[in-house]
Scaffold this motif. Structure first.
Motif, PDB file in Angstrom:
ATOM      1  N   TYR A   1       0.203  -1.374   0.103  1.00 27.82           N
ATOM      2  CA  TYR A   1      -0.122   0.256   0.078  1.00 27.82           C
ATOM      3  C   TYR A   1       0.820   1.395  -0.053  1.00 27.82           C
ATOM      4  CZ  TYR A   1      -3.428  -3.710   1.113  1.00 27.82           C
ATOM      5  OH  TYR A   1      -4.546  -4.137   0.724  1.00 27.82           O
ATOM      6  N   ALA A   2       1.843   1.332   0.543  1.00 29.81           N
ATOM      7  CA  ALA A   2       2.952   2.557   0.731  1.00 29.81           C
ATOM      8  C   ALA A   2       3.591   2.661  -0.866  1.00 29.81           C
ATOM      9  CB  ALA A   2       3.788   1.908   1.878  1.00 29.81           C
ATOM     10  N   SER A   3       3.518   1.304  -1.541  1.00 29.23           N
ATOM     11  CA  SER A   3       4.110   1.781  -2.820  1.00 29.23           C
ATOM     12  C   SER A   3       3.338   2.187  -3.800  1.00 29.23           C
ATOM     13  CB  SER A   3       4.868  -0.082  -3.168  1.00 29.23           C
ATOM     14  OG  SER A   3       3.632  -0.465  -3.589  1.00 29.23           O
ATOM     15  N   SER A   4       2.064   2.232  -3.393  1.00 26.76           N
ATOM     16  CA  SER A   4       0.958   2.688  -4.080  1.00 26.76           C
ATOM     17  C   SER A   4       0.745   4.259  -4.161  1.00 26.76           C
ATOM     18  CB  SER A   4      -0.240   1.521  -3.963  1.00 26.76           C
ATOM     19  OG  SER A   4      -0.803   1.533  -3.154  1.00 26.76           O
ATOM     20  N   LEU A   5       0.999   4.657  -3.181  1.00 28.03           N
ATOM     21  CA  LEU A   5       0.301   6.219  -2.822  1.00 28.03           C
ATOM     22  C   LEU A   5       0.644   6.555  -4.097  1.00 28.03           C
ATOM     23  CD1 LEU A   5       1.073   6.389   1.281  1.00 28.03           C
ATOM     24  CD2 LEU A   5      -0.952   5.581   0.481  1.00 28.03           C
ATOM     25  N   LEU A   6       2.874   7.444  -4.263  1.00 28.11           N
ATOM     26  CA  LEU A   6       2.257   8.211  -5.462  1.00 28.11           C
ATOM     27  C   LEU A   6       1.674   8.054  -6.827  1.00 28.11           C
ATOM     28  CD1 LEU A   6       4.528  10.371  -6.444  1.00 28.11           C
ATOM     29  CD2 LEU A   6       6.146   8.565  -7.298  1.00 28.11           C
ATOM     30  N   ALA A   7       1.709   6.754  -7.486  1.00 28.76           N
ATOM     31  CA  ALA A   7       0.624   6.421  -7.598  1.00 28.76           C
ATOM     32  C   ALA A   7      -1.114   7.019  -7.881  1.00 28.76           C
ATOM     33  CB  ALA A   7       0.609   5.311  -8.745  1.00 28.76           C
ATOM     34  N   PHE A   8      -1.504   7.190  -7.096  1.00 34.68           N
ATOM     35  CA  PHE A   8      -2.929   7.537  -6.720  1.00 34.68           C
ATOM     36  C   PHE A   8      -3.197   9.256  -6.332  1.00 34.68           C
ATOM     37  CE2 PHE A   8      -5.920   7.964  -2.593  1.00 34.68           C
ATOM     38  CZ  PHE A   8      -6.954   7.856  -2.941  1.00 34.68           C
ATOM     39  N   ALA A   9      -1.160   9.436  -5.617  1.00 33.89           N
ATOM     40  CA  ALA A   9      -1.980  11.154  -5.954  1.00 33.89           C
ATOM     41  C   ALA A   9      -1.808  11.786  -6.539  1.00 33.89           C
ATOM     42  CB  ALA A   9      -0.253  10.841  -4.372  1.00 33.89           C
ATOM     43  N   GLU A  10      -1.069  11.433  -8.060  1.00 31.96           N
ATOM     44  CA  GLU A  10      -1.388  11.420  -9.215  1.00 31.96           C
ATOM     45  C   GLU A  10      -2.883  11.555  -9.805  1.00 31.96           C
ATOM     46  OE1 GLU A  10       2.133  10.089 -11.708  1.00 31.96           O
ATOM     47  OE2 GLU A  10       3.740  11.245  -9.634  1.00 31.96           O
ATOM     48  N   ALA A  11      -2.650  10.696 -10.055  1.00 35.01           N
ATOM     49  CA  ALA A  11      -4.393  10.008 -10.050  1.00 35.01           C
ATOM     50  C   ALA A  11      -5.408  11.205  -9.494  1.00 35.01           C
ATOM     51  CB  ALA A  11      -4.608   9.160 -10.179  1.00 35.01           C
ATOM     52  N   GLN A  12      -5.340  11.034  -8.372  1.00 41.20           N
ATOM     53  CA  GLN A  12      -6.662  12.369  -7.720  1.00 41.20           C
ATOM     54  C   GLN A  12      -6.278  13.779  -8.576  1.00 41.20           C
ATOM     55  OE1 GLN A  12      -5.808  11.912  -3.403  1.00 41.20           O
ATOM     56  NE2 GLN A  12      -7.929  11.072  -3.589  1.00 41.20           N
ATOM     57  N   ALA A  13      -4.536  14.164  -9.018  1.00 37.86           N
ATOM     58  CA  ALA A  13      -4.551  15.139  -9.021  1.00 37.86           C
ATOM     59  C   ALA A  13      -5.329  15.977 -10.396  1.00 37.86           C
ATOM     60  CB  ALA A  13      -2.622  15.845  -8.607  1.00 37.86           C
ATOM     61  N   LYS A  14      -4.996  14.236 -11.414  1.00 41.14           N
ATOM     62  CA  LYS A  14      -5.873  14.741 -12.546  1.00 41.14           C
ATOM     63  C   LYS A  14      -7.043  13.760 -12.795  1.00 41.14           C
ATOM     64  CE  LYS A  14      -1.897  12.135 -15.112  1.00 41.14           C
ATOM     65  NZ  LYS A  14      -1.280  11.087 -15.253  1.00 41.14           N
ATOM     66  N   GLY A  15      -7.827  14.398 -11.436  1.00 42.00           N
ATOM     67  CA  GLY A  15      -8.629  14.185 -11.097  1.00 42.00           C
ATOM     68  C   GLY A  15      -9.640  12.991 -10.659  1.00 42.00           C
ATOM     69  N   PHE A  16      -8.968  11.863 -10.980  1.00 46.53           N
ATOM     70  CA  PHE A  16      -9.427  11.155 -10.566  1.00 46.53           C
ATOM     71  C   PHE A  16      -9.717  10.616  -9.284  1.00 46.53           C
ATOM     72  CE2 PHE A  16      -7.855  10.726 -14.638  1.00 46.53           C
ATOM     73  CZ  PHE A  16      -8.531  10.605 -15.486  1.00 46.53           C
ATOM     74  N   ASP A  17     -10.509   9.119  -9.150  1.00 42.26           N
ATOM     75  CA  ASP A  17     -10.504   8.341  -6.904  1.00 42.26           C
ATOM     76  C   ASP A  17      -9.805   7.332  -7.028  1.00 42.26           C
ATOM     77  OD1 ASP A  17     -12.980  10.204  -6.948  1.00 42.26           O
ATOM     78  OD2 ASP A  17     -13.879   8.864  -8.498  1.00 42.26           O
TER      79      ASP A  17
END
Length: 355
Positions: free
Chosen positions: A200-216
């Motif tokens: 889960y720690a390794s997934s956080l950067l991708a998740f943050a970048e997706a959120q910045a683009k407007g995705f959930d």
């Protein structure tokens, strides 16, 4: 299930429940009065203790802080329409917990400690189970290394805890999903199948970048080609193409979700063909263009069933009209009916908290 272990219970002097609203609960931010703690040392598990919820004391040399030897599970308890409390499929989570433990070089938990410790803790904090639709008591068992020394090796001591958190819906609306093609969640031979904190720690950067683009959330793809879909950040994933439900096969890099297994059974009982196999993103795109991609949704303990209203791959938008769906809403209806005691529990998924 009769108690076969001695569990010491230390009750809190004052419950937090009278001052806590169980309405509109955010996930993972409100916790009950008590927690269960068990230590592992000298090659064996010690006496479990249920005690007031509170801080955990550790030295800065704690092995987990440096090397990440930690695993967890997510389970839920519900009330039926008659008010009786049940835990949903705890034995499946128990088995998966020990699979994670073995992969992370940690001691396995005895069944009676895991199951009876959980049952007793829920019984102690029974009044914390919300009695509302789409609400539940989230159960978080976790284990971490406790050796107080720095060195890359398996710990010789561990702590096992169970926490309880009343919660409402994880996602309140259909999700917009970004198909990840740069970062990798897991690869064959890794720990993708284990419910370990590092995943889960390794997934956080991708998740943050997706959120910045407007995705959930992100939909992960394979480590080699970034073409075969795997799972989402907090859920397994299903696609209804034509009259077939397709979900990626596990093969060691995808978490074997308990809700995933439940949904496969309920889909089959609805008469759908279910395929567990590699699923290429181009097949999903082709189905969307042909109008045969009927539904897409995630499944998980926290989220249960979450509709996907948009998939975005390399800028191509796959929009789905969730208002017209019939298959996944029926799965959710049946799952809710079983959990609430309005439909027969023929698969014996519901484990009673009392007796």
């Amino acid at each position: 299930m009769e108690a076969v272990i001695d569990i010491k219970v230390i009750k809190t002097e004052k419950s937090k429940l009278p001052g806590t609203s169980l309405e509109n609960l955010p996930f993972g931010k409100v916790f009950t009065d008590h927690m269960l703690e068990v230590e592992y040392k000298d090659g064996q598990w010690q006496q479990p203790v249920i005690k007031p919820f509170g801080p955990i004391s550790m030295l800065p040399t704690n092995a987990t802080l440096h090397y990440g030897q930690t695993i967890f599970e997510g389970i839920k308890a519900y009330r039926t329409v008659s008010g009786e409390p049940y835990i949903f499929r705890p034995f499946d989570n128990f088995h998966r917990f020990n699979i994670s433990a073995a992969r992370m070089m940690m001691p396995e938990i005895p069944e009676e400690l895991f199951i009876e410790g959980m049952r007793k803790l829920v019984e102690v904090d029974l009044d914390w189970i919300p009695n509302k639709p789409d609400h539940s008591l989230y159960i978080r068992p976790f284990m971490f290394a406790t050796d107080e020394a720095i060195g890359v090796r398996p710990s010789s001591t561990y702590s096992f805890y169970i926490l309880l958190s009343p919660t409402g819906p994880y996602y309140s609306k259909p999700c917009r999903i970004y198909v990840e093609e740069k970062y990798t969640r897991a690869a064959p031979g890794g720990i993708g199948f284990a419910k370990s904190g590092g995943n889960y720690a390794s997934s956080l950067l991708a998740f943050a970048e997706a959120q910045a683009k407007g995705f959930d959330q992100v939909l992960w793809t394979d480590a080699f080609e970034h073409k075969y879909v795997q799972e989402m950040g907090t859920m397994n994933v299903f696609f209804i193409i034509g009259n077939t439900a397709i979900t990626p096969n596990l093969e060691g890099s995808i978490l074997e979700g308990v809700t995933r297994s439940t949904v496969i059974t309920l889909l089959q009982e609805q008469g759908l063909k279910v395929e567990e196999r590699p699923l290429h993103i181009d097949e999903i795109i082709a189905a969307h263009k042909a109008g045969t991609l009927k539904e897409a949704f995630g499944t998980g303990t926290a989220a249960t069933i979450t509709p996907i209203k948009e998939l975005n791959y390399k800028g191509y938008e796959m929009l789905l009209d969730t208002d017209k769906w019939t298959i996944s809403p029926e799965v959710k209806r049946r799952l809710d009916a079983i959990r609430e005691g309005r439909e027969a529990d023929v698969h014996q998924w519901m484990f009673p908290v009392k007796g």
